[in-house]
Scaffold this active site. Structure first.
Site, PDB file in Angstrom:
ATOM      1  N   ASN A 266      39.200  37.701  34.744  1.00 20.58           N
ATOM      2  CA  ASN A 266      39.706  39.078  34.709  1.00 20.58           C
ATOM      3  C   ASN A 266      40.446  39.388  36.002  1.00 20.58           C
ATOM      4  O   ASN A 266      40.132  38.829  37.051  1.00 20.58           O
ATOM      5  CB  ASN A 266      38.521  40.038  34.571  1.00 20.58           C
ATOM      6  CG  ASN A 266      38.953  41.492  34.518  1.00 20.58           C
ATOM      7  OD1 ASN A 266      39.896  41.841  33.808  1.00 20.58           O
ATOM      8  ND2 ASN A 266      38.297  42.358  35.285  1.00 20.58           N
TER       9      ASN A 266
ATOM     10  N   HIS B 296      41.286  42.590  38.558  1.00 21.90           N
ATOM     11  CA  HIS B 296      40.830  43.941  38.864  1.00 21.90           C
ATOM     12  C   HIS B 296      41.682  44.505  40.012  1.00 21.90           C
ATOM     13  O   HIS B 296      41.907  43.815  41.010  1.00 21.90           O
ATOM     14  CB  HIS B 296      39.350  43.914  39.269  1.00 21.90           C
ATOM     15  CG  HIS B 296      38.825  45.283  39.531  1.00 21.90           C
ATOM     16  ND1 HIS B 296      38.580  46.170  38.504  1.00 21.90           N
ATOM     17  CD2 HIS B 296      38.544  45.939  40.682  1.00 21.90           C
ATOM     18  CE1 HIS B 296      38.170  47.320  39.028  1.00 21.90           C
ATOM     19  NE2 HIS B 296      38.141  47.194  40.341  1.00 21.90           N
TER      20      HIS B 296
ATOM     21  N   MET C 275      40.314  46.851  28.573  1.00 22.76           N
ATOM     22  CA  MET C 275      39.444  47.903  29.105  1.00 22.76           C
ATOM     23  C   MET C 275      38.126  48.033  28.330  1.00 22.76           C
ATOM     24  O   MET C 275      37.605  49.122  28.155  1.00 22.76           O
ATOM     25  CB  MET C 275      40.193  49.233  29.154  1.00 22.76           C
ATOM     26  CG  MET C 275      41.470  49.186  29.995  1.00 22.76           C
ATOM     27  SD  MET C 275      41.258  48.501  31.656  1.00 22.76           S
ATOM     28  CE  MET C 275      40.830  49.998  32.542  1.00 22.76           C
TER      29      MET C 275
ATOM     30  N   LYS D 293      29.604  46.290  17.975  1.00 29.50           N
ATOM     31  CA  LYS D 293      30.383  45.437  18.888  1.00 29.50           C
ATOM     32  C   LYS D 293      30.193  43.959  18.533  1.00 29.50           C
ATOM     33  O   LYS D 293      31.104  43.149  18.682  1.00 29.50           O
ATOM     34  CB  LYS D 293      29.949  45.694  20.326  1.00 29.50           C
ATOM     35  CG  LYS D 293      30.903  45.100  21.335  1.00 29.50           C
ATOM     36  CD  LYS D 293      30.766  45.790  22.664  1.00 29.50           C
ATOM     37  CE  LYS D 293      31.860  45.420  23.604  1.00 29.50           C
ATOM     38  NZ  LYS D 293      31.770  46.151  24.866  1.00 29.50           N
TER      39      LYS D 293
ATOM     40  N   GLY E 253      50.533  46.088  29.573  1.00 26.05           N
ATOM     41  CA  GLY E 253      50.836  44.669  29.400  1.00 26.05           C
ATOM     42  C   GLY E 253      51.741  44.048  30.442  1.00 26.05           C
ATOM     43  O   GLY E 253      52.304  42.985  30.211  1.00 26.05           O
ATOM     44  N   SER E 254      51.852  44.679  31.630  1.00 26.50           N
ATOM     45  CA  SER E 254      52.734  44.066  32.639  1.00 26.50           C
ATOM     46  C   SER E 254      52.158  42.743  33.139  1.00 26.50           C
ATOM     47  O   SER E 254      52.904  41.785  33.374  1.00 26.50           O
ATOM     48  CB  SER E 254      52.998  45.028  33.803  1.00 26.50           C
ATOM     49  OG  SER E 254      51.848  45.236  34.571  1.00 26.50           O
ATOM     50  N   ASN E 255      50.840  42.658  33.268  1.00 26.32           N
ATOM     51  CA  ASN E 255      50.240  41.378  33.686  1.00 26.32           C
ATOM     52  C   ASN E 255      50.420  40.323  32.598  1.00 26.32           C
ATOM     53  O   ASN E 255      50.718  39.165  32.886  1.00 26.32           O
ATOM     54  CB  ASN E 255      48.761  41.562  34.040  1.00 26.32           C
ATOM     55  CG  ASN E 255      48.587  42.156  35.429  1.00 26.32           C
ATOM     56  OD1 ASN E 255      48.770  41.477  36.432  1.00 26.32           O
ATOM     57  ND2 ASN E 255      48.280  43.442  35.487  1.00 26.32           N
TER      58      ASN E 255
END
Ligand code: GAR
Length: 191
Positions: free
Chosen positions: A106, A108, A89, A64, A11-13
């Site tokens: 997103n 990456h 992820m 899903k 969770g740093s972002n």
């Protein structure tokens, strides 16, 4: 604009984005963070920052589609206009894409289309490239194949250890993601 952040792990972002939103630098409303891992550190970070969070796991559902339908309920309840993936992820499935394609971004940890997938930093490192980078892109049905919004290069120095290299990749992410999100939100406000 109402946004939701999805994350699976550290969770740093998430933290960098949440802090920029809370300080007013990014003029969005962060409605909640969702984690598909009930034990993820991102949930503790959310609590510390006072950001509402939700968590449930794909394996708790029979498909899903049903898992993503539950996410859709949350997104609708909170009138979310943009989903920001930050270390989420899971591949986004058709239920979410049908409703949100073009409104999911997103980050990456490589210079796409180089090194897509779950191990962008390790794959670049193992390939001995002289430079890698970081990309922010729209999410489509492929794995890290959507339209690129912005990228930055990160050099790999001869003296680098994997840890140093990884640290610089994350530093670049923490610079790029808020910049891109701010730009998108301000463009949306103008429109
Ligand atoms: C980040 O490096 C992000 O780019 C990566 O997971 C990490 C999450 O870190 N995402 C992917 O590899 C997606 N394919 P964080 O939880 O500290 O933000």
């Amino acid at each position: 604009m109402n946004i939701a952040i999805f994350a699976s792990g550290n969770g740093s972002n998430f933290q960098v984005l949440a802090e920029k939103i809370q300080s007013g630098k990014i003029p969005a409303r962060l409605k909640f963070v969702f984690s598909d891992q009930r034990n993820a550190s991102v949930l503790k970070r959310a609590e510390q920052l006072g950001v509402p969070s939700f968590s449930f796991e794909l394996k708790e559902f029979s498909s899903k589609e049903i898992y993503e339908s539950k996410l859709m309920e949350l997104l609708k309840q909170h009138e979310v206009g943009l989903i920001v993936l930050a270390g989420y992820m899971k591949i986004v499935g058709k239920t979410l894409l049908q409703a949100y394609e073009g409104s999911i971004i997103n980050i990456h940890p490589a210079f796409l289309p180089e090194f897509p997938g779950a191990h962008g930093i390790e794959d670049a490192w193992n390939s001995q490239v002289k430079e890698s980078g970081v990309s922010v892109h729209y999410v489509d049905a492929g794995v890290d194949t959507g339209k690129i919004i912005q990228q930055i290069r990160v050099t790999r120095f001869n003296s680098d250890t994997f840890k140093n290299f990884e640290r610089r990749i994350h530093k670049a992410e923490h610079q790029l993601y808020p910049e891109v999100l701010e730009k998108l939100v301000r463009e949306e406000l103008k429109a």
